[in-house]
Design a protein around this motif. Structure first.
Motif, PDB file in Angstrom:
ATOM      1  N   PHE A 166     -10.606   6.710   6.488  1.00 45.45           N
ATOM      2  CA  PHE A 166     -10.246   8.054   5.844  1.00 45.45           C
ATOM      3  C   PHE A 166      -9.265   8.013   4.724  1.00 45.45           C
TER       4      PHE A 166
ATOM      5  N   GLY B  31      -7.548   6.666  -3.520  1.00 45.79           N
ATOM      6  CA  GLY B  31      -7.961   7.620  -4.733  1.00 45.79           C
ATOM      7  C   GLY B  31      -7.405   8.237  -5.592  1.00 45.79           C
TER       8      GLY B  31
ATOM      9  N   VAL C  27     -15.669   6.221  -0.819  1.00 44.30           N
ATOM     10  CA  VAL C  27     -15.475   7.501  -1.089  1.00 44.30           C
ATOM     11  C   VAL C  27     -14.991   8.805  -2.364  1.00 44.30           C
ATOM     12  N   PHE C  28     -13.102   8.705  -2.046  1.00 46.48           N
ATOM     13  CA  PHE C  28     -12.008   9.488  -2.780  1.00 46.48           C
ATOM     14  C   PHE C  28     -11.776   8.603  -3.434  1.00 46.48           C
TER      15      PHE C  28
ATOM     16  N   LEU D 169     -14.737   9.588  -5.722  1.00 53.33           N
ATOM     17  CA  LEU D 169     -14.964  10.564  -6.330  1.00 53.33           C
ATOM     18  C   LEU D 169     -13.627  11.199  -7.231  1.00 53.33           C
TER      19      LEU D 169
ATOM     20  N   VAL E 233     -16.473   4.165   4.327  1.00 56.01           N
ATOM     21  CA  VAL E 233     -15.656   5.224   3.772  1.00 56.01           C
ATOM     22  C   VAL E 233     -14.435   4.931   2.689  1.00 56.01           C
TER      23      VAL E 233
ATOM     24  N   SER F  19      -8.721   6.120   2.559  1.00 56.23           N
ATOM     25  CA  SER F  19      -9.010   5.906   0.822  1.00 56.23           C
ATOM     26  C   SER F  19      -8.860   7.237  -0.396  1.00 56.23           C
TER      27      SER F  19
ATOM     28  N   TYR G 164     -13.755  -3.732   0.381  1.00 62.20           N
ATOM     29  CA  TYR G 164     -14.708  -3.764   1.186  1.00 62.20           C
ATOM     30  C   TYR G 164     -15.877  -5.075   1.071  1.00 62.20           C
TER      31      TYR G 164
END
Length: 443
Positions: free
Chosen positions: A167, A174, A213-214, A217, A210, A170, A191
């Motif tokens: 997380f 991000g 994700v960021f 986003l 995971v 990420s 990944y």
């Protein structure tokens, strides 16, 4: 990577090389900045970042036309819009880079002594320090990429099962996307490489998802902001103009409906060439100097949308010309070593001559390393296919090869500076390859 005071205090006491790198890096940058080159280096791109930073300071992005993304302007915002303070921040990031490179080499099983002197040599390259004086995204990008490489080369990362750590990683990726939306591919690459490293059908979907994700986003979120302000869902409005630059040598071959772009584009290409200027900027010259598109009363986002349509149609109609452009110009330029300075900013003429002479020599060294990297990558790719095994050297090589291809596909211009955040990896891949072969022969 941990940044707490107690953590670094313990590390500095345990490994004096870290402290030595900090002291040497600080002294080198201070001497160059205070004595020889006392200015931040401002480029045409710099103004766009400062304008967005000023817009962000009002806590409102209403009406912003989406030329830049907010990652780098955030650094400018914390520097209160002062050029020299931005450069000082980048010097600090540069010193942290030296520590990260040292730790990466240790992760790759090199000795402390070898790692220290290797980083010292790499930090002595002219472009490392002078990119830090430049008000462009490359220094911040380099720091975030170095941090990412440090994380994935940690001995326990491949077996890591902590969702919390993924997380945090990420979040780093991000922010890198906010600095430069082009890097949205990077979490997918990481990944994919780790999935292939220990491939099994049940491993296709794993905890590292995971990481996506960021970055996704951030990319979609900023594109939505631009959609609200400009009516177009795009990461930056410049991106659509960049694709058009790849059509510079065959612009006149555009379909009939886009000749209103193609004709002035081709005209300004010849004018730019005759003036011995950068041909990649031909469309920009037609737009900014010739004002040939003013008659259409289009906003910048609307005009770049038309440029994107022109580029896609022209590329589709001329795939061979596009392939030659990408391979022989856009992709090829990626490998050319570059630095970021204005020679007139040097305080002394003799210093300008001295640093220019040093850089000419160092350019040849970087070219040699680039050639060695290319040969090494071919061997690593063959071994990866033949043995069906992904090792660390191949993964790091992919970190360089993939962006070289992607940038070549989407833009033509100052492509040589796009390789700068990956130069250190070319050195590392060659060193790691030699180390692995040495161990193999020893056995």
């Amino acid at each position: 990577m941990k940044f707490s005071f107690k953590y670094w205090q313990a590390k500095l006491l345990d490994d004096k090389n870290l402290l030595r790198l900090i002291v040497i890096g600080f002294l080198a940058r201070t001497i160059i900045f205070l004595i020889f080159y006392p200015e931040a280096t401002v480029f045409p791109d710099s103004g766009g970042f400062f304008r967005l930073a000023k817009k962000m300071s009002t806590l409102s992005l209403e009406g912003y036309i989406g030329k830049r993304s907010p990652g780098y302007p955030l650094l400018i915002l914390f520097a209160f819009g002062q050029y020299k303070l931005v450069a000082i921040y980048q010097f600090v990031l540069g010193i942290f880079n030296s520590l990260l490179w040292y730790k990466i080499l240790l992760n790759l099983k090199f000795s402390r002594k070898f790692s220290f002197y290797t980083v010292l040599v790499m930090q002595s390259f002219i472009n490392v320090i002078f990119y830090e004086t430049a008000i462009i995204v490359e220094s911040l990008s380099l720091f975030l990429i170095s941090l990412s490489v440090y994380i994935i080369t940690k001995p326990d990362y491949a077996k890591q099962k902590s969702i919390r750590k993924e997380f945090y990683f990420s979040l780093i990726l991000g922010f890198l996307v906010l600095v430069k939306p082009f890097f949205v591919y990077l979490p997918f690459l990481i990944y994919g490489l780790f999935m292939l490293k220990n491939f099994s059908i049940k491993n296709i979907i794993n905890k590292r998802i995971v990481l996506l994700v960021f970055p996704v986003l951030m990319y979609l979120g900023w594109s939505y902001v631009n959609k609200v302000n400009t009516g177009f869902f795009v990461s930056t409005t410049y991106l659509r103009m960049n694709l058009s630059q790849n059509c510079v040598y065959f612009a006149e071959k555009a379909p009939e409906e886009y000749q209103w772009i193609a004709n002035p584009y081709a005209e300004y290409r010849e004018k730019t060439l005759s003036e011995n200027r950068n041909v990649a900027m031909s469309l920009w010259n037609a737009y900014g100097e010739g004002h040939v598109f003013d008659q259409y009363n289009l906003t910048f986002p609307q005009l770049t949308n038309e440029f994107q349509k022109f580029a896609k149609a022209t590329i589709a109609a001329n795939p061979k010309d596009y392939a030659e452009q990408v391979i022989y110009r856009s992709w090829w330029d990626f490998w050319k070593p570059t630095t970021a300075w204005h020679l007139e900013n040097f305080r002394f003429d003799w210093a300008r001559s001295l640093f220019s002479f040093i850089w000419k020599i160092q350019q040849q060294i970087i070219i040699l390393v680039t050639v060695l990297f290319g040969v090494t990558t071919l061997v690593l790719s063959f071994l990866a296919i033949y043995k069906r095994k992904i090792n660390t050297a191949f993964m790091l090589a992919c970190f360089v090869i993939v962006p070289s291809i992607l940038q070549g596909l989407v833009t033509y211009g100052t492509n040589s500076k796009y390789s700068y955040p990956f130069d250190f990896l070319m050195f590392f891949v060659v060193l790691l390859f030699v180390q692995e072969r040495k161990q193999l022969f020893a056995k």
